[in-house]
Design a protein around this motif. Structure first.
Motif, PDB file in Angstrom:
ATOM      1  N   UNK A 236      49.096 -34.308 -48.524  1.00  0.00           N
ATOM      2  CA  UNK A 236      48.190 -33.930 -49.499  1.00  0.00           C
ATOM      3  C   UNK A 236      46.849 -33.250 -48.907  1.00  0.00           C
ATOM      4  N   UNK A 237      47.185 -32.118 -48.389  1.00  0.00           N
ATOM      5  CA  UNK A 237      46.160 -31.327 -47.579  1.00  0.00           C
ATOM      6  C   UNK A 237      45.876 -29.939 -48.194  1.00  0.00           C
TER       7      UNK A 237
ATOM      8  N   UNK B 182      34.393 -45.716 -51.732  1.00  0.00           N
ATOM      9  CA  UNK B 182      32.924 -45.972 -51.815  1.00  0.00           C
ATOM     10  C   UNK B 182      32.386 -45.345 -53.247  1.00  0.00           C
ATOM     11  N   UNK B 183      32.977 -44.284 -53.752  1.00  0.00           N
ATOM     12  CA  UNK B 183      32.618 -44.007 -55.069  1.00  0.00           C
ATOM     13  C   UNK B 183      32.816 -44.915 -56.116  1.00  0.00           C
ATOM     14  N   UNK B 184      33.828 -45.772 -56.007  1.00  0.00           N
ATOM     15  CA  UNK B 184      34.276 -46.857 -56.982  1.00  0.00           C
ATOM     16  C   UNK B 184      33.103 -47.883 -56.994  1.00  0.00           C
TER      17      UNK B 184
ATOM     18  N   UNK C  94      46.756 -34.589 -38.651  1.00  0.00           N
ATOM     19  CA  UNK C  94      45.760 -34.174 -39.364  1.00  0.00           C
ATOM     20  C   UNK C  94      45.742 -34.606 -40.846  1.00  0.00           C
ATOM     21  N   UNK C  95      46.889 -34.829 -41.612  1.00  0.00           N
ATOM     22  CA  UNK C  95      47.365 -35.231 -42.678  1.00  0.00           C
ATOM     23  C   UNK C  95      46.952 -36.792 -42.726  1.00  0.00           C
TER      24      UNK C  95
ATOM     25  N   UNK D 283      40.562 -41.613 -48.820  1.00  0.00           N
ATOM     26  CA  UNK D 283      40.726 -42.837 -49.136  1.00  0.00           C
ATOM     27  C   UNK D 283      39.324 -43.553 -49.017  1.00  0.00           C
ATOM     28  N   UNK D 284      38.599 -43.481 -48.046  1.00  0.00           N
ATOM     29  CA  UNK D 284      37.208 -43.904 -47.887  1.00  0.00           C
ATOM     30  C   UNK D 284      36.379 -43.415 -48.831  1.00  0.00           C
ATOM     31  N   UNK D 285      36.429 -42.100 -48.960  1.00  0.00           N
ATOM     32  CA  UNK D 285      35.601 -41.604 -49.981  1.00  0.00           C
ATOM     33  C   UNK D 285      35.658 -41.963 -51.256  1.00  0.00           C
TER      34      UNK D 285
END
Length: 94
Positions: free
Chosen positions: A26-27, A91-93, A77-78, A86-88
């Motif tokens: 998923x890049x 934090x948005x939730x 890299x993937x 995933x971390x972003x």
């Protein structure tokens, strides 16, 4: 003109690497190109290190090493991209 070739080779190597790796990566396409370019640089470095970077005719060993480098860089890299994304999302939730 060198940058154009680097982008084209990066695109081709990145797309082939994604096709060889199992599962779905998923890049985004731009990151596939960057990873392909980095894999090409890695493969060229290894080819230079073992002394097969410039041979008579087509440098098949160097091209295979570039593809192996692209597979390694796309695979790692993937995983890094997924951990960052995933971390972003976490934090948005909150």
């Amino acid at each position: 003109m060198g940058w154009l070739w680097a982008i084209i080779v990066g695109l081709v190597l990145g797309v082939i690497a994604r096709a060889i790796l199992p599962g779905k990566q998923d890049i985004p396409l731009w990151l596939t190109v960057v990873f392909g370019i980095l894999g090409s640089i890695l493969g060229n470095a290894v080819a230079t290190w073992i002394g097969v970077n410039d041979t008579k005719g087509i440098d098949w060993i160097r091209h295979v090493l570039q593809l192996i480098g692209a597979i390694a860089v796309v695979g790692v890299g993937d995983m890094v991209w997924q951990s960052i994304r995933g971390n972003r999302n976490k934090t948005r939730r909150t």
